[in-house]
Design a protein around this motif. Structure first.
Motif, PDB file in Angstrom:
ATOM      1  N   ASN A  49       9.207  -3.159  -7.110  1.00 36.64           N
ATOM      2  CA  ASN A  49       9.596  -2.381  -5.940  1.00 36.64           C
ATOM      3  C   ASN A  49      11.104  -2.213  -5.914  1.00 36.64           C
ATOM      4  OD1 ASN A  49      10.132  -1.382  -3.371  1.00 36.64           O
ATOM      5  ND2 ASN A  49       8.447  -2.523  -2.444  1.00 36.64           N
ATOM      6  N   GLN A  64      13.047  -1.286  -3.585  1.00 39.43           N
ATOM      7  CA  GLN A  64      13.630  -1.767  -2.350  1.00 39.43           C
ATOM      8  C   GLN A  64      13.948  -3.252  -2.451  1.00 39.43           C
ATOM      9  OE1 GLN A  64      14.540   0.089   0.171  1.00 39.43           O
ATOM     10  NE2 GLN A  64      15.335  -1.646   1.328  1.00 39.43           N
ATOM     11  N   ASP A  74       4.755  10.025  -4.505  1.00 42.77           N
ATOM     12  CA  ASP A  74       5.872   9.356  -3.854  1.00 42.77           C
ATOM     13  C   ASP A  74       5.559   7.868  -3.691  1.00 42.77           C
ATOM     14  OD1 ASP A  74       4.039   9.214  -1.768  1.00 42.77           O
ATOM     15  OD2 ASP A  74       4.935  10.872  -0.668  1.00 42.77           O
ATOM     16  N   GLU A  75       6.499   7.127  -3.091  1.00 45.44           N
ATOM     17  CA  GLU A  75       6.359   5.680  -2.956  1.00 45.44           C
ATOM     18  C   GLU A  75       5.143   5.313  -2.105  1.00 45.44           C
ATOM     19  OE1 GLU A  75       8.122   3.189  -4.260  1.00 45.44           O
ATOM     20  OE2 GLU A  75       9.383   4.530  -5.416  1.00 45.44           O
ATOM     21  N   THR A  76       4.925   6.046  -1.022  1.00 41.81           N
ATOM     22  CA  THR A  76       3.798   5.739  -0.133  1.00 41.81           C
ATOM     23  C   THR A  76       2.466   5.896  -0.850  1.00 41.81           C
ATOM     24  OG1 THR A  76       5.084   6.512   1.769  1.00 41.81           O
ATOM     25  CG2 THR A  76       2.695   6.323   2.060  1.00 41.81           C
ATOM     26  N   THR A  77       2.319   6.971  -1.612  1.00 37.73           N
ATOM     27  CA  THR A  77       1.086   7.201  -2.358  1.00 37.73           C
ATOM     28  C   THR A  77       0.884   6.143  -3.428  1.00 37.73           C
ATOM     29  OG1 THR A  77       1.331   9.584  -1.976  1.00 37.73           O
ATOM     30  CG2 THR A  77      -0.212   8.903  -3.696  1.00 37.73           C
ATOM     31  N   ASP A 103       1.735   3.112  -3.381  1.00 36.86           N
ATOM     32  CA  ASP A 103       1.323   1.848  -2.774  1.00 36.86           C
ATOM     33  C   ASP A 103      -0.147   1.836  -2.375  1.00 36.86           C
ATOM     34  OD1 ASP A 103       3.781   0.631  -3.021  1.00 36.86           O
ATOM     35  OD2 ASP A 103       4.509   1.384  -1.100  1.00 36.86           O
ATOM     36  N   THR A 104      -0.777   2.999  -2.295  1.00 39.73           N
ATOM     37  CA  THR A 104      -2.133   3.060  -1.742  1.00 39.73           C
ATOM     38  C   THR A 104      -3.145   3.753  -2.650  1.00 39.73           C
ATOM     39  OG1 THR A 104      -1.458   5.072  -0.540  1.00 39.73           O
ATOM     40  CG2 THR A 104      -1.356   3.001   0.663  1.00 39.73           C
ATOM     41  N   ASN A 106      -6.463   1.998  -3.121  1.00 35.67           N
ATOM     42  CA  ASN A 106      -7.251   1.676  -1.933  1.00 35.67           C
ATOM     43  C   ASN A 106      -8.464   2.599  -1.849  1.00 35.67           C
ATOM     44  OD1 ASN A 106      -5.355  -0.227  -1.288  1.00 35.67           O
ATOM     45  ND2 ASN A 106      -4.375   0.980   0.309  1.00 35.67           N
ATOM     46  N   TYR A 112      -8.817   6.429  -0.064  1.00 32.26           N
ATOM     47  CA  TYR A 112      -7.526   7.091   0.063  1.00 32.26           C
ATOM     48  C   TYR A 112      -7.456   8.220  -0.958  1.00 32.26           C
ATOM     49  CZ  TYR A 112      -2.574   8.135   0.024  1.00 32.26           C
ATOM     50  OH  TYR A 112      -1.373   8.796   0.093  1.00 32.26           O
ATOM     51  N   THR A 114      -5.559  12.357  -1.698  1.00 36.07           N
ATOM     52  CA  THR A 114      -4.710  13.477  -1.290  1.00 36.07           C
ATOM     53  C   THR A 114      -5.367  14.808  -1.636  1.00 36.07           C
ATOM     54  OG1 THR A 114      -3.558  13.367  -3.420  1.00 36.07           O
ATOM     55  CG2 THR A 114      -2.603  12.123  -1.590  1.00 36.07           C
TER      56      THR A 114
END
Length: 437
Positions: free
Chosen positions: A7, A9, A377-380, A382-383, A386, A389, A391
């Motif tokens: 990550n 961050q 992107d980062e959000t996608t 991460d999931t 799952n 989930y 798009t």
């Protein structure tokens, strides 16, 4: 285990913390240098106007001033912290060069400070950057000695001999020792620092993997029970519709409605089967599979799929020596097909997908599926594993979840890297097939 790269961050926060420590230690070093200068001055009863004393106090003041500037600038360069670290390291090397000049040049006892700069630089930059810092320190020290040897500079402080006291042999010896020392320390500290970074990245990935496994296990238990409850009445419904279809008159409207019901029943049945595969994936019929041949067959079939057509080019790069892995061929087909389909759907118009097979140093077999699609992107990121989930407007969100669960059964590590507008890359690390005993 399935995770993406470390990550960013987390890495940024760690770098900020280390830079704050470096600035604090530099500030303390400047105070210690000033205190040592004062002690030396009092012990030798030197005036404040003595050149060496003035220069040492000046160096201490410069370091304190730079420390204050770093502290002020640091919050303003959050996006360029790595470059900020490089700038601090270079200025520190110049300050140390000045300290050595003031304290005797070739006879200074502070030459070891170059090695400290090399050591702490490995914390902020990678091995190649540490080697560059070692080269900078070696070049600065060599330049200082050459200027002293030529008589251009006359070092101050105790032991500062001035022009002519440094012989050519001493010049070569001291420069060679410093170069060897700097690069030896750079190689060792760079290696240890890289190992530490990799260990931290693996630990973060393992923690995320364990959390994901716990969540998926709970969802899987619920999904399995729900799927079984749906599957039985769905089978009864499908059977009843088949009987009605054969007994009712061949009315066009009735037949059309029957076809719709049967089609949607089959669709629900397929969804339930996927649900069960996600909830409780079985190891299947594991056997030693020729990975190159299996991938070539899957790619050949996929190229003929309607979702590919003529708009996507698929490149397949395999090893000269065909590796073998232990897996159920049908499940391998399901995994690779899902990844290829995911890549094809990420490409809006023309594009390409590359499938590469490599052998890693740890003996794992890497299968890389990369595309130049829309990316994530980062959000996608991460999931994406799952369940439910998605798009995609017509997606169920189970494709990559099933891939994840199947690979987990075979202790396969998955790394996902993606960038919006550039594309995505899925890396699967399989265990090689064990030869029979």
């Amino acid at each position: 285990m399935a995770e993406r790269a470390t990550n960013p961050q987390i890495g940024q926060e760690a770098l900020d913390h280390k830079l704050n420590w470096l600035m604090s230690l530099r500030f303390l070093f400047a105070l210690m240098l000033a205190g040592s200068t004062l002690t030396y001055q009092l012990a030798h009863r030197l005036n404040f106007t003595a050149t060496s004393v003035v220069l040492l106090y000046g160096v201490s003041g410069v370091i304190l001033f730079l420390s204050a500037i770093y502290a002020i600038v640091s919050p303003m360069v959050q996006r360029h912290q790595r470059l900020f670290a490089y700038a601090q390291i270079c200025l520190d090397a110049l300050c140390i060069d000045l300290i050595i000049y003031v304290t005797g040049g070739s006879t200074s006892v502070f030459t070891f400070l170059y090695l400290l700069v090399v050591v702490y630089s490995s914390v902020f930059v990678f091995k190649r950057g540490t080697l560059c810092v070692a080269g900078l320190c070696s070049a600065l020290f060599t330049a200082l000695l050459i200027l002293e040897f030529n008589g251009t500079l006359n070092p101050f402080g105790p032991g500062g001999g001035g022009s002519g006291t440094l012989t050519g042999l001493q010049l070569v010896q001291k420069c060679a020792i410093m170069v060897v020392a700097c690069f030896s320390v750079a190689l060792l500290s760079g290696y240890l620092s890289d190992q530490e970074r990799r260990s931290k990245a693996e630990l973060v990935a393992m923690e995320a993997h364990l959390l994901r496994v716990q969540n998926l296990a709970q969802i899987g238990e619920m999904a399995a029970g729900l799927a079984h409850e749906i599957k039985n009445p769905l089978a009864s419904l499908s059977g009843a519709i088949q009987i009605l279809k054969s007994e009712l008159s061949a009315d066009r409207d009735n037949m059309r409605l029957m076809q719709i019901v049967l089609r949607e029943t089959d669709r629900l049945g397929s969804l339930v089967n996927n649900f069960l595969t996600f909830a409780r994936p079985s190891a299947g019929r594991t056997q030693a599979v020729d990975l190159t041949q299996a991938l070539a067959e899957i790619i050949t079939l996929f190229e003929k799929d309607s979702s590919v057509g003529q708009r996507i080019k698929i490149d397949f790069n395999a090893l000269a020596e065909a590796p073998r892995i232990d897996i159920d061929p049908l499940q391998l087909h399901q995994v690779i097909w899902n990844l290829l389909l995911n890549s094809a759907e990420a490409i809006v118009q023309q594009g390409h997908i590359s499938v590469t097979v490599q052998k890693m140093k740890n003996e794992r077999i890497l299968v890389e599926v990369a595309d130049n699609g829309c990316g994530m992107d980062e959000t996608t990121l991460d999931t994406i594993f799952n369940p439910f989930y998605t798009t995609k407007p017509n997606g169920t969100g189970l494709g990559l979840s099933i891939v994840y669960r199947i690979l987990e059964t075979y202790d396969c590590h998955v790394d996902v890297q993606s960038k919006p507008g550039v594309g995505s890359r899925f890396c699967l690390y399989f265990k090689p097939s064990q030869p029979p005993q």
